[in-house]
Design a protein around this motif. Structure first.
Motif, mmCIF file in Angstrom:
data_model
loop_
_atom_site.group_PDB
_atom_site.id
_atom_site.type_symbol
_atom_site.label_atom_id
_atom_site.label_comp_id
_atom_site.label_asym_id
_atom_site.label_seq_id
_atom_site.Cartn_x
_atom_site.Cartn_y
_atom_site.Cartn_z
ATOM 1 N N GLU A 7 0.993 -1.123 -0.150
ATOM 2 C CA GLU A 7 0.071 0.097 0.097
ATOM 3 C C GLU A 7 0.939 1.107 -0.149
ATOM 4 O O GLU A 7 0.290 2.314 -0.377
ATOM 5 C CB GLU A 7 -1.020 -0.129 1.236
ATOM 6 N N ASN A 179 -7.544 -12.775 -13.530
ATOM 7 C CA ASN A 179 -7.969 -13.532 -12.290
ATOM 8 C C ASN A 179 -9.736 -13.580 -12.184
ATOM 9 O O ASN A 179 -9.908 -14.406 -11.503
ATOM 10 C CB ASN A 179 -7.517 -12.412 -11.339
ATOM 11 N N PHE A 180 -10.166 -12.747 -12.939
ATOM 12 C CA PHE A 180 -11.603 -12.762 -12.799
ATOM 13 C C PHE A 180 -12.369 -13.468 -13.973
ATOM 14 O O PHE A 180 -13.425 -13.374 -13.957
ATOM 15 C CB PHE A 180 -12.227 -11.331 -12.583
ATOM 16 N N ARG A 181 -11.653 -13.867 -15.013
ATOM 17 C CA ARG A 181 -12.085 -14.682 -16.042
ATOM 18 C C ARG A 181 -13.130 -13.894 -16.766
ATOM 19 O O ARG A 181 -14.299 -14.540 -16.723
ATOM 20 C CB ARG A 181 -12.432 -16.055 -15.731
ATOM 21 N N ARG A 241 -19.082 2.549 -22.069
ATOM 22 C CA ARG A 241 -20.174 1.370 -21.926
ATOM 23 C C ARG A 241 -19.539 0.321 -21.290
ATOM 24 O O ARG A 241 -20.004 -0.407 -20.552
ATOM 25 C CB ARG A 241 -20.890 1.263 -23.068
ATOM 26 N N ARG A 244 -18.688 0.393 -17.808
ATOM 27 C CA ARG A 244 -19.505 0.338 -17.001
ATOM 28 C C ARG A 244 -20.160 -1.050 -16.563
ATOM 29 O O ARG A 244 -20.360 -1.273 -15.546
ATOM 30 C CB ARG A 244 -20.788 1.183 -17.652
ATOM 31 N N GLU A 248 -19.815 -3.000 -12.934
ATOM 32 C CA GLU A 248 -20.915 -3.511 -12.217
ATOM 33 C C GLU A 248 -20.674 -5.057 -11.970
ATOM 34 O O GLU A 248 -21.156 -5.522 -10.804
ATOM 35 C CB GLU A 248 -22.113 -3.471 -12.979
ATOM 36 N N ILE A 252 -16.472 -2.910 -8.606
ATOM 37 C CA ILE A 252 -15.538 -2.005 -8.258
ATOM 38 C C ILE A 252 -16.077 -0.605 -8.601
ATOM 39 O O ILE A 252 -17.024 -0.271 -9.311
ATOM 40 C CB ILE A 252 -14.196 -2.347 -9.487
ATOM 41 N N ASP A 253 -15.660 0.082 -7.616
ATOM 42 C CA ASP A 253 -15.918 1.802 -7.930
ATOM 43 C C ASP A 253 -14.908 2.269 -8.950
ATOM 44 O O ASP A 253 -13.726 2.556 -8.667
ATOM 45 C CB ASP A 253 -15.451 2.362 -6.494
ATOM 46 N N PRO A 254 -15.272 2.594 -10.170
ATOM 47 C CA PRO A 254 -14.743 3.012 -11.237
ATOM 48 C C PRO A 254 -14.170 4.489 -10.960
ATOM 49 O O PRO A 254 -13.079 4.898 -11.418
ATOM 50 C CB PRO A 254 -15.608 3.371 -12.285
ATOM 51 N N SER A 321 -6.900 1.528 0.415
ATOM 52 C CA SER A 321 -6.098 0.193 0.319
ATOM 53 C C SER A 321 -6.219 -0.377 -1.118
ATOM 54 O O SER A 321 -7.220 -0.263 -2.084
ATOM 55 C CB SER A 321 -6.672 -0.882 1.117
ATOM 56 N N LEU A 323 -5.516 -3.116 -3.912
ATOM 57 C CA LEU A 323 -5.719 -4.515 -4.126
ATOM 58 C C LEU A 323 -4.960 -5.066 -5.209
ATOM 59 O O LEU A 323 -4.802 -6.140 -5.708
ATOM 60 C CB LEU A 323 -6.869 -5.416 -4.201
#
Lengths: 328, 379
Positions: A7, A179-181, A241, A244, A248, A252-254, A321, A323
């Motif tokens: 961090e 990591n999220f595929r 788009r 967005r 969702e 994650i907060d863009p 933080s 990640l």
């Protein structure tokens, strides 16, 4: 036993603390103390440096080569300087494919010529396998000042602009690691901000490239600097788009996602329309938008506030933080 | 008035100013008729997040509704000693690979956090994004003992159960689960029975309800006469839930309303429930802040003994002495106090230096309050 944590390098508040508490006291001098994106030196010279450790080194919309030129060039531009010369230092892990290295060098050359800067000095180190991850790059850049940030002249009513959709670099890197595929059309916004230089003479009071920590972190730093609260309208912030949809799904907060080719600026109220029209005529900032203004009615000194699309108010805190290390 | 064309954006209508304003108006009409302000508990941390992220909390207060956060954050309610048992194991044994969710690694305990722990040679703590990823680690690292330290509610439990089922089917000898699996309805019952906090109604968690359905909450209106509604996670979803609770109060007809019908079915997800039933059994679990609650936790059934990290490594899951002098996470989790009422909040406890789990987790009431809140207070 206290150790360095990830961090501390994330661009968030811990990094600010580290700089202020550990670095400044050791090296203090008037150029460093200002903590600008670049040091402003005698003779109208600006100097900046940045290291690049992005993982993966190739990602949709760019690679470590485009990044290491644009990043340093952009730091100079937002400090009011025209970039002229760059240094290039490579730290390479033994075993990196030569073709990969050549591809990176080529993209460095292309990006440098696009930015009209020359690479005039450099260094190469190779470290044994496992002691670095493929390649790290450091660049430094110098240029002459053509304008001057004047945050002290910011007044209520002045407008806050962004030069295009935000968050795409951070998301592109995140997705490229797989990591999220999740596959998406999001591409990094990595690009030069050189075209913003003329704006320093057109009523821009402050500029910052939106990098680690995203729009929210830059806004909260700005709020601390100008001494007035800032109010930004969520509905006015440009997002693509594809982004967005992806944020969702990932939750994650863009507003905290990094860019590598977007800037936030504060423009005098009277000049805001003209600056926006200028930006909309440039290919790289066609989707620029006025997203908010400097306040004297809502909020308290030093606060950056967001009016959400639901109509509520929310405080924008700097990133805390992280990640996702190694996004640039 | 001309009707707006249906939006191409799936979500914007669930957030748009006009929708939100009319819902808030309807809620304030209800509270006006009832004649007193309402205290409603949002059980789930993700609802807490929605309320703060959209800036709705102060607007709701103006409409006569005070929202109280509940125990709905699995990271927060997992007691310290789970972490300490893992820390003991990875510092004392070689070749242990622990996979866990990111938030879990930052929870502070008397022995530090998983993140600050220096594991024994060959041992490692790694952040994973799904239980399946931990299983893959076990396949790829046959020389290591892989432990998935999974915390979750009914939402996550089926995926964890499925992973364990796969490990059993594939006869993976080097994989095991440290289960920190919690059930929402028993916790709600405990909160209601303790009577410590006066709650006019519940907003039930949307994702948990996808699995357990409407019927799991029926005891709340039937036994306690308390209204409630299942809600989704967009701002309008939550407001619809609150409006339903307010209506139930005005009419004096408490029920379990489903305001998340586009996703939640009355019976829940029978396949997921069957899988949980097949693999896991309830026991009297210990919740941080809430204490022991009957049949509120799930653990692997005895026939999966080899896949249970507690038994495999003889982990000592025992309450240590309470350590964080002054940290009031427990009361926050029960809805007894707001995060700002804790003397540590924002002073010695912040996201960089968390003193308790509620300041760590993305669903933790303290972190959410810290990150989003002071903006709601106008001058």
């Amino acid at each position: 036993m206290k150790q360095v944590s990830l961090e501390m390098g994330s661009g968030g508040r811990l990094m600010q603390e580290f700089i202020k508490e550990k670095l400044l006291p050791v090296f203090k001098n008037r150029y460093l103390n200002a903590l600008h994106d670049s040091a402003l030196l005698p003779g109208g010279l600006a100097l900046t440096t940045d290291s690049y450790t992005v993982d993966p080194i190739f990602f949709p919309g760019g690679d470590i080569g485009t990044l290491c030129v644009n990043g340093t060039v952009n730091d100079l531009v937002v400090s009011g300087a025209r970039p002229e010369y760059l240094s290039l230092a490579l730290i390479i892990e033994e075993g990196l494919e030569l073709a990969t290295l050549e591809k990176i060098l080529l993209s460095i050359r292309k990006t440098a010529s696009r930015n009209r800067v020359s690479i005039v000095t450099g260094d190469t180190k190779v470290v044994p396998r496992g002691q670095a991850d493929r390649i790290y790059i450091n660049t430094a850049g110098v240029g002459h000042l053509v304008g001057c940030p004047e945050p002290e002249k910011v007044r209520p009513g002045d407008k806050i602009l962004v030069t295009g959709p935000v968050g795409e670099h951070g998301l592109a890197i995140m997705l490229a690691r797989n990591n999220f595929r999740l596959s998406s059309r999001v591409r990094s916004d990595c690009g030069p901000l050189l075209f913003l230089l003329p704006l320093w003479k057109k009523g821009v009071l402050w500029m910052r490239d939106i990098t680690r920590g995203g729009l929210a972190t830059v806004l909260s730093e700005l709020a601390e600097k100008v001494g007035y609260p800032l109010l930004v309208e969520e509905e006015s912030i440009p997002f693509s788009r594809a982004l967005r949809g992806a944020v969702e799904i990932l939750g994650i907060d863009p507003l905290y996602l990094a860019c590598e080719g977007r800037a936030l600026m504060v423009v005098k109220e009277s000049e805001a329309k003209r600056v926006l029209n200028f930006l909309k005529r440039q290919a790289a900032s066609r989707e620029a938008a006025i997203i908010g203004e400097v306040q004297d009615k809502i909020g308290r000194k030093g606060e950056a506030l967001l009016r959400t699309s639901s109509g509520g108010l929310r405080l924008l805190e700097p990133l805390t933080s992280e990640l996702l290390p190694r996004i640039c | 008035m001309a009707r707006k064309k249906p939006s191409r954006e799936l979500l914007s209508d669930w957030r748009s100013g006009p929708t939100i304003r009319s819902l808030l108006k309807a809620i304030s009409v209800e509270t006006g008729t009832i004649g007193r302000p309402l205290r409603i508990m949002e059980v789930c941390g993700t609802h807490t997040m929605t309320l703060h992220r959209s800036g709705l909390k102060p607007l709701l207060r103006e409409a006569g509704v005070a929202m109280v956060s509940g125990p709905g954050c699995p990271v927060c309610i997992t007691p310290d000693y789970y972490h300490e048992a893992i820390i003991d194991l990875v510092t004392s044994r070689k070749n242990i690979l622990v996979g866990t969710f990111g938030d879990m690694t930052r929870v502070p305990t008397a022995r530090g956090s998983l993140q600050t722990t220096v594991p024994a040679p060959g041992s490692e703590i790694r952040i994973v994004y799904s239980p399946e990823e931990a299983l893959e680690l076990a396949v790829k690292n046959p020389e290591k003992e892989v432990i998935f330290f999974g915390a979750g509610f009914e939402t996550t439990i089926p995926a964890i159960a499925f992973t364990v089922k796969r490990a059993a089917a594939e006869n993976l000898k080097n994989f095991s689960l440290l289960a920190a699996l919690w059930l929402i309805p028993p916790a709600l019952q405990a909160i209601l029975e303790s009577g410590e906090v006066a709650i006019d109604g519940f907003i039930y968690p949307g994702h948990v309800s996808v699995i357990i359905g409407q019927k799991a909450y029926r005891f709340v209106p039937e036994k306690f006469g308390v209204p409630g509604a299942i809600a989704g996670f967009e701002p309008a979803d939550v407001l619809l839930g609150i409006l339903s609770v307010a209506r139930q109060i005005r009419l004096g007809r408490p029920e379990v309303a489903n305001e998340y019908r586009r996703v939640v079915q009355a019976e829940g997800n029978p396949r997921a429930l069957a899988l949980m039933e097949e693999m896991l059994e309830p026991y009297e679990a210990d919740w941080r802040g809430l204490g022991r609650i009957k049949r509120s936790g799930l653990r692997l059934k005895p026939r999966f003994l080899e896949l249970d990290a507690v038994r495999k490594f003889n982990l000592q899951l025992r309450p240590a002495k309470p350590l964080k002098l002054g940290c009031r996470c427990g009361e926050v989790l029960k809805g007894l106090i707001e995060p700002v009422d804790c003397p540590l909040f924002g002073r010695s406890c912040d996201p960089e230096h968390p003193r308790g789990p509620c300041m760590v987790s993305y669903e933790g009431a303290c972190l959410i309050e810290y990150k989003y809140s002071s903006g709601g207070r106008k001058q």
